[in-house]
Design a protein around this motif. Sequence first.
Motif, PDB file in Angstrom:
ATOM      1  N   GLY A 722     -10.865  -3.183  15.455  1.00  0.00           N
ATOM      2  CA  GLY A 722     -10.609  -4.886  15.502  1.00  0.00           C
ATOM      3  C   GLY A 722      -9.032  -5.181  15.730  1.00  0.00           C
ATOM      4  N   LEU A 723      -8.839  -5.940  15.017  1.00  0.00           N
ATOM      5  CA  LEU A 723      -7.144  -6.614  14.581  1.00  0.00           C
ATOM      6  C   LEU A 723      -6.505  -5.555  14.777  1.00  0.00           C
ATOM      7  N   TYR A 724      -6.812  -4.529  13.909  1.00  0.00           N
ATOM      8  CA  TYR A 724      -5.417  -3.599  13.967  1.00  0.00           C
ATOM      9  C   TYR A 724      -5.068  -2.908  14.944  1.00  0.00           C
ATOM     10  N   LEU A 725      -5.632  -2.722  15.728  1.00  0.00           N
ATOM     11  CA  LEU A 725      -5.563  -2.674  17.346  1.00  0.00           C
ATOM     12  C   LEU A 725      -4.233  -4.160  18.121  1.00  0.00           C
ATOM     13  N   GLN A 726      -5.207  -4.865  17.283  1.00  0.00           N
ATOM     14  CA  GLN A 726      -4.216  -6.229  18.615  1.00  0.00           C
ATOM     15  C   GLN A 726      -2.748  -6.435  17.285  1.00  0.00           C
ATOM     16  N   SER A 727      -3.169  -5.755  16.317  1.00  0.00           N
ATOM     17  CA  SER A 727      -2.103  -5.688  15.020  1.00  0.00           C
ATOM     18  C   SER A 727      -0.595  -4.698  15.600  1.00  0.00           C
ATOM     19  N   MET A 728      -0.867  -3.654  16.609  1.00  0.00           N
ATOM     20  CA  MET A 728      -0.447  -2.801  17.308  1.00  0.00           C
ATOM     21  C   MET A 728       0.531  -3.437  18.182  1.00  0.00           C
ATOM     22  N   VAL A 729      -0.115  -4.514  18.467  1.00  0.00           N
ATOM     23  CA  VAL A 729       1.125  -5.397  20.097  1.00  0.00           C
ATOM     24  C   VAL A 729       1.600  -6.214  19.779  1.00  0.00           C
TER      25      VAL A 729
END
Length: 927
Positions: A722-729
């Motif tokens: 989830g937001l882990y993926l978006q934190s990478m971005v």
Amino acid sequence: MTSRGAFPGLLGRRNECLLLDDLLAGARSGRSGVLVLRGEAGIGKTELLNYVVERATGCRVVRAAGVQSEMELSHAGLHQLCAPLLSGIDDLPEPQRDALCTAFGLRGGTAPDRFLVGLATLSLLADAGGNQPLVCLIDDAQWLDRASAQSLEFVARRLLAESVVLVFAVRTPSVREPTVGESITGLPELPVTGLTESDSRKLLDSVVTGPLDHRVRSRIIAETRGNPLALLELPRGLAPVDLADGFARPDVRPLSSQIEQGFLRRVQSLRAETQRLLFTAAAEPVGDVTLLRRAAERLGIAVDTAVEHAEASGLITFGTWVRFRHPLVRSAAYGAAGLDGRREVHRALADATDARLDPDRRAWHLACATAGPDETVAAELERSAGRAQARGGIAAAAAFLDRAAELTPDPARRGARALAAAQAKYRAGAFDAARGLADVAELGSLDALGSAQAKLLRAQIMSASKSASAGLPLLLDAAKRLEPLDAGLARETYRDAIYAALTAGRLPKGGVLEVAKAVLSAPRPTEPRRDDLLLEGIARLTTEGYAVGTPMLLEALAAFRTEEVPGEEGLGWLPLACRLAHSTWDFESWSVLSAGLVDLARGTGALTVLPSALLLRLSNRVFAGHLADADSLVVEATAIGEATGSRFFAHYGALVVEPWKGREPETRQAIEAITQDLLLRGEGKVVTATQWAAAVLYNGLGRYEEAYEAAKRGCENPQELGLYLQSMVEFVEASARLGRPGDAAETVRTIHDMAQASGTDWALGTSARTRALVSDGEAADALYREAIERLGATEVRTELARVQLLYGEWLRRENRRADARAHLAVAHEMLRQIGAEAFAERARRELQATGAKVRKRAAATHEALTPQEAQIARLAGEGLTNSEIGAQLFISPHTVEWHLRKVFSKLGISSRKEIRTMRLEGEATSA
């Protein structure tokens, strides 16, 4: 002011009476009012309610009273209050009408959510107050059954523009009564305190006609502490000689006990037959004269003579309803009956109660009349529990099952009933009682399935009362036990364990990895269903890698997206499916499933699921570039939070929406609120979510060092997805802007690998975007163009707008100003329309740096709308009726109309049709 003769207890109550007069005046002018009168027994609360009745000229008055012996019967108090208004029930919207009819046992149906019952009650009272101001008086509210108390608290919090007054009288608990008065909290209160010494003397002198020693007067006034009922009643317990000479022995018992003892002496002074009539009336909580007469006749009482003597005592009146002078009279009479006497009158009441019309009250009387184990009565209580649960009375069902277990002679059946009672107590939120009954159940002869269900119950209690991380090991253990016994229930338990693990995140032992291994070790179905594929997919993604699990998840999500999902299945599986659609970059499934989940939760009245559904949906709308829609969902989630007493939903909604607007104070406030939430403290997802929000905020504001640090923390736990993926971005963007692309190299590779496994345009476009940020020259140019093309094929408008901004910024640094202006202009307009003001300001500054002139947005000439007004305006513009809007926002149609009048005034319009032609984006401001 009313005459003192009618209400002697109002002596010295001028301020209280003025406040009640103001409430009545408000109702007559179209305003609602809520007040809780809280004080000790006999302090004058009932007298103040009677004062309201006398002063309520031009108003319709309905009354109810909590009765201690009725606390186990669901919606009994609410039904008592609403009974005179039920002629208007057919005018309610269908879901509300069905909920209230089911709750009151007027028709069958699925168990309604308690908040839907509350909303139906709100609409019923508001409609009744539309024709004539409505005054609702609830005495002894501390003894309302739990379902009624919850519904009335809901109504009290949602009243605004209705001609309805709600006044509760709540008894302050004594040392010996720790649970009394815990309900009806968080509402405007008026403490009802003792009379002044001067007024106490006046009241005492009004009831003592003979000689009164000054020392006796002083002692009575000191001991009663200004309690009007005590001043009126205690002198009755003293002989004339005691009043005159002052040598009576002082009583050291609590005041309420002294008053009750006084009433007890008066009851015991009556003829035996009259006492038995009072015993029977005390055990019959409804006050039904006909029922009382039938029971009394079965006891061989000469009813007319006994009624005459009872009324002459001043302790009770027989009219349309039976009414004791004070609840302490009822408790004194019930206590005076003794154990055998109470069983006798309950037996008579059970025999006199129509088993067809009121089977549950009859069953309760039978239970009270039963001394030892009795399977017949236990079975009847079990059937009553089923009916109570079907009406949404979970607490009542738990009470019936608890008593049924006590009366069950067979150990195996006793254990099963105790387990059922424990499960009902858990659903009612009584976690300690549920644990105790689970202990009783496990001491009985539970079979293997029952034992596994008891383990599951303990896991659910731990998750609800502590945290997802605390309950996770128990959920996992229960799922393993259920595997050979109930495959469906085991699958659902693994689902809940996965969801808990994704929420708990950073656990010292295994977390989602441990659950995933357990899922894969379970027997695989011969023909896997979509829920099996979903579980196996997340398990394989966790254990074998993103590339292995994602294709299976995408297959499962496609099945959920394209096939019908029944109600219960949807409420159970769609929340997890939505989260995994986000985690696999499947925006189409995320959009379809989150919208379906919200519609399902609204349509079925599943208000315990709806808040989570709204949060999943509003996150999707943010990425779709519809911040105005997301704001509307935050308003709805906030309304539910206010109705249920939880602010978490509002805070989490703000956490998702506010960073995109560049509002630092609001974002920091949401982060602080969620970080310090006791129920969430220590959960891994809190860290990831709050740090992602901070990273978005600071990237938008161009404060890249802060964005870098926040995003780095948001990337610490890959298993949360989830937001882990978006934190990478966000981390890649912050790193590139700080001139440290090497820091993001590994993250860029991870995103690229995930994108290849997913294959969606959202994933591939995001991969191209992040690779472009760490590339140079023609490679970067080609990647930016690829990102724009791929994201342009999706509904992820927020990300597309940001890529246009990033490409424009890169082009300007490459001195390609004309090309930069074109992309920056597109970015600026898109971000401005979306409402992402900080990113739009970034684009504006970049445009100016290219030499372009940026036209400022014209300032609105009308007054800004509050978030709730904006939401109501949008819904009205979409064609929803006032009733439909009220149902969605948990307010009455009258309140919707009141808000719309304010909207029309602020926008300078005169009809709902004109709303559709106006842009409401950006109009919402802080309330």
